[in-house]
Structures are given as structure tokens and as C-alpha cells.
Design a protein around this motif. Sequence first.
Motif, PDB file in Angstrom:
ATOM      1  N   SER A 330       0.842  -1.337  -0.141  1.00  0.00           N
ATOM      2  CA  SER A 330      -0.098   0.088  -0.168  1.00  0.00           C
ATOM      3  C   SER A 330       0.751   1.296  -0.052  1.00  0.00           C
ATOM      4  CB  SER A 330      -0.748   0.067   0.999  1.00  0.00           C
ATOM      5  OG  SER A 330      -1.603   1.266   1.382  1.00  0.00           O
ATOM      6  N   GLU A 358      -6.278   4.382  -4.146  1.00  0.00           N
ATOM      7  CA  GLU A 358      -6.308   3.591  -2.943  1.00  0.00           C
ATOM      8  C   GLU A 358      -7.241   4.216  -2.040  1.00  0.00           C
ATOM      9  OE1 GLU A 358      -2.578   2.169  -1.205  1.00  0.00           O
ATOM     10  OE2 GLU A 358      -1.547   1.679  -3.075  1.00  0.00           O
ATOM     11  N   ILE A 361     -10.703   3.226  -2.512  1.00  0.00           N
ATOM     12  CA  ILE A 361     -11.006   1.911  -2.390  1.00  0.00           C
ATOM     13  C   ILE A 361     -10.913   1.065  -0.990  1.00  0.00           C
ATOM     14  CG2 ILE A 361     -11.239   1.512  -4.825  1.00  0.00           C
ATOM     15  CD1 ILE A 361      -8.716  -0.263  -4.356  1.00  0.00           C
ATOM     16  N   ASP A 362      -9.940   1.840  -0.283  1.00  0.00           N
ATOM     17  CA  ASP A 362      -9.414   1.447   1.085  1.00  0.00           C
ATOM     18  C   ASP A 362     -10.789   1.292   2.016  1.00  0.00           C
ATOM     19  OD1 ASP A 362      -8.442   1.011   3.840  1.00  0.00           O
ATOM     20  OD2 ASP A 362      -6.420   1.810   2.891  1.00  0.00           O
ATOM     21  N   PRO A 363     -10.927   0.407   2.566  1.00  0.00           N
ATOM     22  CA  PRO A 363     -11.984   0.257   3.485  1.00  0.00           C
ATOM     23  C   PRO A 363     -11.899   1.029   4.812  1.00  0.00           C
ATOM     24  CG  PRO A 363     -10.949  -1.930   3.484  1.00  0.00           C
ATOM     25  CD  PRO A 363     -10.451  -1.021   2.359  1.00  0.00           C
ATOM     26  N   HIS A 364     -10.628   1.195   5.303  1.00  0.00           N
ATOM     27  CA  HIS A 364     -10.298   2.021   6.379  1.00  0.00           C
ATOM     28  C   HIS A 364     -10.490   3.606   6.117  1.00  0.00           C
ATOM     29  CE1 HIS A 364      -9.197  -1.478   8.549  1.00  0.00           C
ATOM     30  NE2 HIS A 364      -8.380  -1.987   7.489  1.00  0.00           N
ATOM     31  N   ARG A 366     -12.052   6.965   5.809  1.00  0.00           N
ATOM     32  CA  ARG A 366     -13.531   7.578   5.938  1.00  0.00           C
ATOM     33  C   ARG A 366     -13.807   8.917   5.233  1.00  0.00           C
ATOM     34  NH1 ARG A 366     -13.894   2.995   7.491  1.00  0.00           N
ATOM     35  NH2 ARG A 366     -14.422   2.440   9.531  1.00  0.00           N
ATOM     36  N   ALA A 388     -14.491   7.535  -4.822  1.00  0.00           N
ATOM     37  CA  ALA A 388     -14.472   7.275  -3.229  1.00  0.00           C
ATOM     38  C   ALA A 388     -15.947   7.478  -2.674  1.00  0.00           C
ATOM     39  CB  ALA A 388     -13.688   8.293  -2.691  1.00  0.00           C
ATOM     40  N   ASN A 391     -18.123   4.923  -2.894  1.00  0.00           N
ATOM     41  CA  ASN A 391     -17.727   3.618  -1.903  1.00  0.00           C
ATOM     42  C   ASN A 391     -17.849   4.226  -0.637  1.00  0.00           C
ATOM     43  OD1 ASN A 391     -17.034   1.985  -4.031  1.00  0.00           O
ATOM     44  ND2 ASN A 391     -15.019   2.762  -4.069  1.00  0.00           N
ATOM     45  N   GLY A 392     -18.836   5.176  -0.220  1.00  0.00           N
ATOM     46  CA  GLY A 392     -19.280   5.527   1.130  1.00  0.00           C
ATOM     47  C   GLY A 392     -18.220   6.460   1.769  1.00  0.00           C
ATOM     48  N   LYS A 393     -17.267   6.932   1.005  1.00  0.00           N
ATOM     49  CA  LYS A 393     -16.221   7.942   1.745  1.00  0.00           C
ATOM     50  C   LYS A 393     -17.088   9.275   1.806  1.00  0.00           C
ATOM     51  CE  LYS A 393     -13.594   4.463   0.809  1.00  0.00           C
ATOM     52  NZ  LYS A 393     -13.412   3.317   1.808  1.00  0.00           N
ATOM     53  N   ARG A 442      -8.106   7.902   7.801  1.00  0.00           N
ATOM     54  CA  ARG A 442      -8.101   6.504   7.886  1.00  0.00           C
ATOM     55  C   ARG A 442      -8.859   5.738   9.366  1.00  0.00           C
ATOM     56  NH1 ARG A 442      -4.010   2.854   6.835  1.00  0.00           N
ATOM     57  NH2 ARG A 442      -5.228   1.381   5.616  1.00  0.00           N
TER      58      ARG A 442
END
Length: 698
Positions: A330, A358, A361-364, A366, A388, A391-393, A442
Motif C-alpha cells: 500500500s 487507494e 477503495i481502502d475500507p479504512h 473515511r 470514493a 464507495n461511501g467515503k 483512515r
Amino acid sequence: MIDVSYPYFDPNLSWLSNNYRLLLEANDETVPVRERLRFLGIYASQTKEFFRVRIPSLLAMGEVSNDIRVKLNLFPESLLEHIYETVENQLREFNDILVSGILPALADQGVHLYYRQVFAAEHSPFLRKFFVDRLFRYLQPVFMDSRRTSKMPFFESRQLYLVVRLQLKEDPEEDWYATVNVPSEPFGRFIELPESDGKRHVAFLEDVIRENLPLLFPGYTILESYAIRVERETELSVEDEYPMQITQRILKQLEKRNFIQPFQYFYESGMPLFMREYLAGKAAIPMNEFHERGHYICMQDLIKFPVLSRRLDYPYQRPVQNPDFDEKSSVFDAIQKADQLLHLPYQSYEPIVRFFNEAAIDPHVREIHVSLYKISPNSFILNSLISASRNGKRVTTYVELNTKLDIQENLQWSKKMRDAGVKIILSVPGLKVHAKMALVKRKVQKGWERYAFLGTGGFYRLTSREIVDHALLTSHRELTNELELLFGYLSTQDEPKKYKYLPFNFLQVTQFTLQKRLLDLIDREIANCNAGLKSFITIKINQLQDHILIDKLYQAGQMGVPVHVIVSESCGLISGLPSISDNITVSRHVDRYVENTRIFHFANRGNDEIFLSSCDWTHRNLHRRMDICFPVLDETLKNQMRIVLRNYANDNQKSVRLDLYQNNLRIADDSRGKLRAQEANYKLVEKIEKNGATRKVE
């Protein structure tokens, strides 16, 4: 003579001095010939911008009261006379460089550019076919005589036209006038013709139209034609130049005098006076708005001269990979291990692309915050921000409205982002967010992690191979915390003066701390010098015009602090003034890539500090824009920046020294070997790649 009671070089003349430096590069026979054409194009572009921005302001200042002009040490009438004479001399040299230097050099490389020449007979069939099959449909011939048209011809801004004088063959006693647009948008300014005699041939688009005017005006005899272009979108920028109190007085006086910004009409050399007088009468153009511009106008199009052979350009330089970014891991891991500094355009832009991809798409992740000074076509960052958000950011963008850009394109991108849920905050009127910055937050098990992009330049992947910039990727706690504080302030849309205190210690911000911090840093060097400790100041910047900071540099020089200023554009500081600036040197650097870095280096008793910034030292940047300045804290990266600055300071190939009158003087030093900063800095990043993740540079 220079007025030592007002020891600042006029910004208008400094702009023209920088323009002349571009002519020197165009005249350098060691530069590849197409690159020399490009420098002529940049010169033409800068001169056009000068007339768009500076001339309206000077004409406006001629309308204000004498007490204001005396206070500003500005005398528009004599200054304009000097400017017009300087530009006229430069344009003559421009033409001489092109005709006597570059056109023969092109011919030596097997390329012939038709320049005020009759087309060869073998090209006539192609020119006629191209005109009839492709060009004709885009032309809009309009007669200027009211008997032929009910509407006066309208010269659209930034559009090239031919003004044609012609006669009816059956009635040759009377002259007629018509305009024809030159539609460079679909074709480009230059048309490549069939090869002949083993050479490639290129023609100006307007010459192709001239050649076929009889087809466009059947029944008429074509007498002559000349190109003309209008600049209607001139810019009155007194707010960017002077303190608010003086600006308000100026604008109030201009309003009382009903001052109207003039249009500017640039015409081809040779257009007779009677034709200009006809245009003045028919199109209501004041005679003082006509400006002669050489045998061809709009020569900024030389920047896009056709790519005919790689021999005509600089050799390709591959983008060097930064070894700290492993494609298998990463980008955030690499930043966590250590701060990362990218030297653009020498290093690859890919880590910045990965930074946003990144984050999308990074789930961490916010939250993502980013300032967008300009929006470019097919922007990778906008696509990442849209992804982003979907994807919920939580994505927030700070966008500068810029009338120079394509408004329709801005609207389309804004709609796409809003549809995806991106929050868009437009800049406060009168306060442009010029800073190049982004913040990614994050949420992990141990808490919040913050990652920042801080740059001297913007997010322009398409131009990242053309512009010298530096970009810092960091997770430094204090820097990222203060950046989050700045983004929080921007979201309120309040003016900075409403805030009595914002704790910026590591991150310096215009409107809040930057100018005071710079003054303190210079004062520290003065104190160190007085104490016999190591002291010096090196400033690399685009523009240096702020009188408060210039005065402080003068003070430092007078106290014995060695000061070296490296500019790429204009400079109001005058070096070499006895007892004022004889301990200060100023050099100007122009080379293959456009210089855009702002680097500030202070000796600090041997514990030197290096800062990078998006801010020039001008009234506009310090008081009417939101810019940032940030330290390089990692010792390895600081060492890299020391080498970068040392290369600029020792450049004796592409740097010139500025004297009392800002003449661009070549550096003649045979005692050292040849050193070219941009080449040396490219070798530096090659060493970084070779040494790998050890981060060591010899």
C-alpha cells in the motif's frame, strides 16, 4: 537611473525582462530546433498575457489622482512609452531569431515552414483539395459594407481573422472589405503538406486560406489580406497589486471617471493605415486599441508546432520510479514508514495517482479533503473522488472558479461529482484557494491515521512531464493535524480576519502566519550573522514582488547575510545596489521544463531548515490567495533538497544573472565544469532509484 529611495524594480518591466530571457533560449543553437520554436511560442503567450493583464491596469492608473500615483511611485504615461518601445524591440528580435536562425535550422533538418512565401506549384493541388474538401465548411466570410449585411461584423475574442480588401471584377473602381475567420480549432494552426525534394513542408492555416480566397469570393479580385485578432477579456487587477485601502480609492476614482477597460486589437505587420481607419469606422474600434504584432500574429501557436521528427525535440527522459513505493504494498504503508518526496517531472507521477486510487477503495478511509485550483480534462483525481464517494467515503472538494478555464467543462465535472455525492465548496470571492493539498483520514484499530499531499504544484497528470514541482506525501502528526484544521476553516467560508487565532506551527498559511513566519526566519539569520554564526538565505521562487519581504531581504544583505534569489519569472528586488543589496545575488533560470517550485532555505546556525511552498512572494499570493508553506523534516529528503538547490545555484548553462537593470547576463565561469541544473536533478533521482529503499544519496 534607479531611485534608491524606492529600490524596487517595476513589475511590468521585470515581466518583460523575463520575456526576453525566453528569447535568449529560443536563440540558443544548442537547443533542439522544435524546442526553440516552443520558446518563441511561450514568449508570444507571455506577451499576450502581459497585454491582457498589465496594460489595462496601467491605463486605469493613468485615470487616478496624482497623489496616489506618487505614493505608488507609478507614472503610467512614461512607463507605457517605455513598455511599447521594449516590446517593439523584442518583437523585432523575435522575428530575426525566427527568420535568420530557426527557419534555416529547420531546413537543415529537412523541414520547410512556408513563411511569407509563394506556395510551390507542386503543392497547389493539395492546397485546393484541402480547402474545398475540409476547410471550406468552417469558414464564415462576412462583408463589412452595410449594403451587404444588416449587422456589423463581430470579431470574437481570441479568434483569428483575415481582413480582405477586394474589388468586383465587373466594377474595379470601388474597394470592398470582408472578414474571414481562421478556424484553427479543428485543424490546428499548422498544416502539413506533401513531401517534396526530400523535405517535410508546413504552412500556416491562414496562408492556406489566402491561397484560396478566389474560391471563397468568386467574381472578385483579391487585392490584399491581413490577419487580426481581438482580446476582449482584459483583466483589471489592481486588487491583486495594492493594499485594500489604496485599492478602494483607486476603484472609487475609476468609477467616477467611468473608466472602461479597452479592447486590444492585434494586427499583422503591413496592414496599411487606411485599412485600420476603415476598421475603426466600421467596427467602432478606437485607433489607440490597434497594436502591430509582426508578420504573423498569435504566434503562441508555435508551442504546438507539429511533431515531425524526434530529432527536433529534446531526447526522451523516462519517468524515474521512486523505490520507496512498492507496487505490491500500500502507498499508505510507504508513507507511514517515512515521508515521501517526489521530484517532478523527473520521477513518476504514479504514486500520486495511487494515493487517490487507494483512498477511493481502502475500507479504512473515511474522509478525503482536497483543494482543486483548476480542473483539467479527463482528470484522474476527479474520477478517484467520484469512486470514493460512491464507495461511501465522505469527500469534500474546494474548487476555485476560474474564468480562464472552460466553464462548460467545469459545470459538467461539478454535476458528475455532485451526482456522486461529492461535497463541493466554492472559493470565497476575493480569496482564491491556491494551495495544492489533500488530506485522507483512515480509521484503524489504534485510532485515526491522517495522510497528506502537500505540493508546490497541482494535480495535473497531463502536464506533470512538463513542469518542475515537488510533492510531499506525509503522515506527520502535527502537519496533518494542522492541515485538517485548515480544511475545517475552509468549510466555514468565513474571512480569515474573523479568526483571532489558529495554531499553525508546522504548516504556514497565508492570511494567518506565512508572511510573519518568513520575516521571523530572515530576522533569525540576521541575528545569527551578528553573532558570528553560520547564516545564509536561498530563495527559489517564481515571482518576488512583496515590498515588505524585499525590504527584509535588503536588511539581511546589509547586515552581511549572503542572500541568493533564484527566480523563474519576475523579481522586484534589485541586486547590486551599493549599500542596499550588494550582498544579494539574483539569478533567473529557464530550461527545458517550466520551473514552478518555491523553495526557501535558511542556514539556522548549521541546523538548516528547508521549506516548500505553493506561494510566490507577491501581494496577490500573500493577501488575496490561500497558500501554504511546509517544512521538509526528513533528513534524507532535506539532503535531496540541498542538492537540488546547489544544482540551481551552480548552474552555468541555463541560469542568467540579473544586474541593476534586470538585464539577463550569461554566467561566464570557465573555472568550473559545465553544470545544468535540470540535467543534474534528473541524475539525482536516478541515483535515488539505484540506491533503492536505503534512501541514501551521495
